[in-house]
Structures are given as structure tokens and as C-alpha cells.
Design an enzyme around this catalytic site. Structure first.
Site, PDB file in Angstrom:
ATOM      1  N   HIS A   1       0.866  -1.183   0.000  1.00 57.21           N
ATOM      2  CA  HIS A   1       0.000   0.000   0.000  1.00 57.21           C
ATOM      3  C   HIS A   1       0.899   1.228   0.000  1.00 57.21           C
ATOM      4  O   HIS A   1       1.562   1.523   0.999  1.00 57.21           O
ATOM      5  CB  HIS A   1      -0.932  -0.023   1.217  1.00 57.21           C
ATOM      6  N   GLU A  12       1.503   3.928   2.681  1.00 51.69           N
ATOM      7  CA  GLU A  12       2.046   3.465   3.963  1.00 51.69           C
ATOM      8  C   GLU A  12       3.573   3.527   3.899  1.00 51.69           C
ATOM      9  O   GLU A  12       4.276   2.519   3.981  1.00 51.69           O
ATOM     10  CB  GLU A  12       1.501   2.080   4.291  1.00 51.69           C
ATOM     11  N   HIS A  63       3.342  -2.824   6.724  1.00 51.82           N
ATOM     12  CA  HIS A  63       2.243  -1.920   6.388  1.00 51.82           C
ATOM     13  C   HIS A  63       2.149  -0.774   7.394  1.00 51.82           C
ATOM     14  O   HIS A  63       2.895  -0.718   8.372  1.00 51.82           O
ATOM     15  CB  HIS A  63       0.910  -2.683   6.427  1.00 51.82           C
ATOM     16  N   GLU A  76       2.205  -3.939  11.348  1.00 51.88           N
ATOM     17  CA  GLU A  76       1.485  -2.656  11.227  1.00 51.88           C
ATOM     18  C   GLU A  76       2.154  -1.580  12.071  1.00 51.88           C
ATOM     19  O   GLU A  76       2.443  -1.802  13.252  1.00 51.88           O
ATOM     20  CB  GLU A  76       0.044  -2.819  11.699  1.00 51.88           C
TER      21      GLU A  76
END
Ligand code: GEM
Ligand code: ZN
Length: 383
Positions: free
Chosen positions: A174, A177, A267, A343
Site C-alpha cells: 500500500h 504506507e 504496512h 502494522e
């Protein structure tokens, strides 16, 4: 005061200007990804307001991909594009507003500290002289950029290559990110620190396969979540195609050729102000062996890195309900291996906040360096 001007004509530039008439009420819209409805990423420069207090309002923030991402969020700004700092920001459920008094003729604003394609190329170039690194061009993205795989191992030692554990790190599926590529940079730099005993042991016993930017087209285009064709790469892992998701097709093909013993997919998360991981508990092939490995990995990271935590996260996926189009799930299932989504926050780590910069590139790099310790902790049990 000279004429105000807003520009986005640079790497990852993205905003729509509605009105510049009043410096105290600059009206903007967050722009959607070029070929999808995802909208959250912004990055632009404002010129002509040196010494003048300005207020900027993103009028459509309430319609962004993750509106909860604006709760407790503070925008980042920079005068020199190197040092980024957080500025006071408000969200009323629809409009995101922030302001400052620029100290220079040109000031930059962004959703998160950008990681440019030029920096990406500089990172690759900085590794060309390293004896433990080889680079492989896997193929082209839809805009014609290289998909580059970095291969790191200490080939000058007794362990035969076939016995080494295959550790994959993929980052920035992504593109908005950007913290993911900062993470990859920090991990690579520690792996190549010849004085670091953890790095030396890992390069002796493993081959690291690193893709620091899975989505260079989306990154340059200033997309939040998709590639040039509008594909969300982290939903393409079951049936990727060269026509719409060549980035995934090429990396997945290489994984099938080489194998995977551990996969980390880096991410960023818009809502949760924490660093955390998501594993494979919902996979059909999930076993007590994999659960024990996941717990050992998390325990080792908790014990060695105060910026990591396992209290807050996405929650457990019920058994058998994994979405196997996601990288982590598909790789974990197909290779019966330890596989995590990592994350990092667009906001800050609420457990260890830094009011000046929030979560940023440098802290992402440190987290990327810290992940070598949990990898070492589980290394001898990966197979
Ligand atoms: C996430 S991974 C999916 C997370 N969802 C749950 N509830 N487990 C994605 O691709 O949506 C990774 C990311 O975008 O940060
Ligand atoms: Zn993501």
C-alpha cells in the site's frame, strides 16, 4: 505577502485545491487514488506564506477511506523536506484542519513522512558495493519501473545455501504506507552492519529476500492503497496477473521458485496508534506449531522493543475464515510457514508517544532494525 501557491508536482504529491483566497481558510480536497475510490494520502507544498499564519482545511476528510484515522491524528509538515514535525490538527467528523506560521517561503505538508522513489533508488545504489548483497530485477510495473529484489546472505561461510532459512520481507504494498519502506531501510541497514552480532549470525544462517517497495508506481503517483491500475495489491495474492498486479505476480512467482520459511509484510495502519502484528490464525492450515512460533516471535519482540506491543491489534480471525487473497495469509497457507503482517501507526505509538514528531521515518527504521531479534529467537524452529 506574495501570491499563495500550492504544488503537487513532485514524488507522491497529491491534493486538490478549492480556494487559496484567504490564507486563514485555504480550502482543499483529499484526492482519490488515480484508478480507485480510496482517498486518504495527501502531500503538497504551500508557497508565499512566510511569516503569515495559515489555516488549511481538508473539506472531504469525512469521506476518506478510513475516517477514524483522523481521530487523534496530527498532520506532518517540513520546511526542508528532511525534518518533519507534527502540527496541531483538528477533525470535526467531516473537515480536517491544521495550521502554522511558515518560517520559510515554501512549506510542505503530508499525511506521513514521505519516502521518495529517489530515496528508494539511492537505497538500492548504496547496497551495490556490499559483498553480502545481490540485486535482482524481477520485471516491470505497469508504469515501467523496476521491481527489485534484494538478496542478502553471508555466502562466505560453511552452511550450504540449501540449508539456510529463507526469510522474506516485503514492504509498501500500500504505497501511502511510507513507514513500511522506512522499516525496510532500517532492517537492511542493521543486517549489513558488520559489527552487529545478530546480523552476522542471521546472514550466516539465512538468506534474506527483501522487496523494500512492492508498489513503486502507486508511491510516485501519491496513491494510498492501489497501483497504477487501481489494484489493491494486498488482495491480489490468490490470483495475481501481469495485466493488473504485476508487482504481486512477479514476487509471488519468485517465492514459489525459491521457497519461504518466514514472511513479514510491512504496512501502516490509519486508525490504531500502535505497532502490532497480524498472523495466520484464521488459515485452514493453521497448526499448533505455527501458533507456538507466532507466540515466540511476539514474546521475543515484546521483550526487546518497547515500541512493539501485542495488546492492541486487529483481533483474531476465526478459524478457517482467513482471506487468502492477502499476502500474509496466502504465504502462510501455501508455504506452511510463519507469516506476519506488521502494522505501524500513521499517528503515534500511544504507549510511547513523541509529541514533536509522532510516529515517523526514523522510528520506523528503528523498529525495522529491532525485528532481527524476534527472527533470531525463532530461527531454529522455523522448520
Ligand atoms: C491490512 S491486513 C487486513 C487487516 N484486517 C483484519 N481485520 N485482519 C489490509 O490489507 O487491509 C493491512 C494494511 O492495509 O495495513
Ligand atoms: Zn497496508
Amino acid at each position: 505577502m506574495t501570491q499563495l501557491h500550492i504544488s503537487t508536482e513532485f514524488d507522491s504529491g497529491a491534493i486538490e485545491v478549492l480556494s487559496l483566497a484567504d490564507p486563514q481558510d485555504i480550502q482543499l480536497h483529499i484526492r482519490r487514488d488515480n484508478a480507485s475510490d480510496f482517498a486518504q494520502w495527501f502531500h503538497f507544498s504551500l508557497q508565499g506564506a512566510c511569516g503569515v499564519p495559515v489555516r488549511l482545511r481538508l473539506l472531504n476528510a469525512g469521506q476518506s477511506a478510513y475516517p477514524k484515522g483522523w481521530e487523534g491524528y496530527r498532520a506532518v509538515a517540513s520546511h526542508d523536506r528532511q525534518h518533519w514535525f507534527r502540527i496541531d490538527t483538528e477533525f470535526d467528523g467531516q473537515v480536517l484542519s491544521f495550521g502554522l506560521t511558515p518560517e520559510s517561503q515554501c512549506v510542505y505538508f503530508a499525511y506521513f513522512e514521505p519516502y521518495s522513489y529517489e530515496r528508494h533508488l539511492d537505497l538500492l545504489a548504496s547496497l551495490t558495493g556490499c559483498r553480502h548483497v545481490t540485486q535482482e530485477r524481477l520485471g516491470s510495473t505497469l508504469d515501467g519501473r523496476d521491481m527489485t529484489l534484494l538478496v542478502l546472505t553471508d555466502a562466505h561461510n560453511a552452511m550450504p545455501l540449501a540449508q539456510k532459512k529463507k526469510v522474506w520481507l516485503i514492504a509498501r504494498q500500500h504505497p501511502g504506507e511510507a513507514m513500511a519502506e522506512w522499516f525496510a531501510e532500517g532492517c537492511l541497514q542493521r543486517l549489513l552492519d558488520g559489527a552487529d552480532p545478530v546480523a552476522r549470525v542471521l546472514l550466516t544462517q539465512c538468506v534474506f529476500y527483501v522487496v523494500p517497495n512492492m508498489n513503486p508506481d502507486g508511491a510516485v503517483r501519491g496513491n494510498l492503497r492501489t497501483n497504477a491500475a487501481g489494484a489493491n495489491l494486498n488482495r491480489e495474492w490468490a490470483t495475481p496477473s501481469l495485466e493488473s498486479s504485476p508487482e504481486v505476480f512477479l514476487v509471488r512467482q519468485k517465492m514459489l521458485q525459491l521457497g519461504v520459511d518466514l514472511c513479514l509484510d510491512a504496512h501502516g495502519d490509519e486508525g490504531l496508534p500502535y505497532n502490532f502484528v497480524a498472523g495466520c490464525e484464521g488459515n485452514p492450515g493453521y497448526t499448533p506449531r505455527l501458533e507456538a512460533l507466532e507466540n515466540s516471535f511476539k514474546s521475543a519482540w515484546l521483550a526487546t522493543c518497547p515500541d512493539f506491543q501485542s495488546t492492541h491489534g486487529y483481533g483474531r480471525t476465526p478459524a478457517g475464515e482467513s482471506n487468502l487473497t492477502l499476502a500474509t495469509k496466502w504465504v502462510g497457507q501455501h508455504f506452511d510457514c510463519l507469516s506476519f503482517t506488521i502494522e505501524m501507526p500513521f499517528k503515534d505509538n500511544a504507549d510511547l508517544p513523541d509529541l514533536r514528531v509522532g510516529w515517523n521515518g526514523e522510528r520506523s527504521k528503528k523498529l525495522g532494525a529491532s525485528v532481527l531479534l524476534p527472527i533470531l529467537a525463532v530461527l531454529n524452529r522455523l522448520r
